[in-house]
Design an enzyme around this catalytic site. Sequence first.
Site: not given
Length: 267
Positions: A142, A155
């Site tokens: 990501s 995350y």
Amino acid sequence: MKVEGKVWVVTGGGSGMGRELVLLLLKRGAKVATLDINGDSLAETAKLAGDHAQSLSTHVLDITDREKVHAFPEEVIKIHGAVDAIINNAGIIQPFIKVNELEYDVIERIININFYGTLFMVKAFLPHLLKREEGYIANISSMGGFLPVPGQTFYGASKAGVKLLTEGLHSELMETNVRVSCIFPGAIDTNITANSGVETPGHEKADASKFKALPAPEAARIMLDGIEKNKYHIFVGKDSSFMNKLWRLAPERAAKLIYSKMKALLN
């Protein structure tokens, strides 16, 4: 590695980015085994595959179940005759909550799905990929895996782990038949928030004009194009590409920029 004629395994294929990857792989002439924890969502993916569904198998599987994941390659090989490549797409985000306020059960779920789920898939499939004339591992990290996003710290930590895991694999496999790519999506128009069970009070406070989400089909095209070119890093979206460059040049400035865009979600 060229997509056509190869057998691909895609995690999280029941919705969002995973579904788009499955459908595009099928359109490009691949055979696909896709897994998801949600059987109904997988059935919808199969329905959307239309005439290509004959080249698709769907499997209900929790990627955090190490024993079941390690048994899964044999299931794929039994159906498709081989396995040539995996795309580790499945993942969840966290509630927009600061480190000090996020409970351990939520933290563990994020790490287990995003990092350990990817690790289990790699460990399960790599011995089989090494036996193929050509193999491929693509792990989706990501933009939050290379720069801090406030309210998404765990995350980001899980996706940073995926980044280093993938880069380490690339180095270890450099003289083998297996190619490795790490993918860094920016904002993509998917339902990951709902699928993660995340509520984001105050989301309407964020300036949507600052977050131009890339359509998921376009993101899938960029990912597969990058894979077919054996790219080391694949940046998906102008935001990911821009922030990667800014982060390398001025990391603190990049962190402040992201904070300025995201702070409304934390208030």
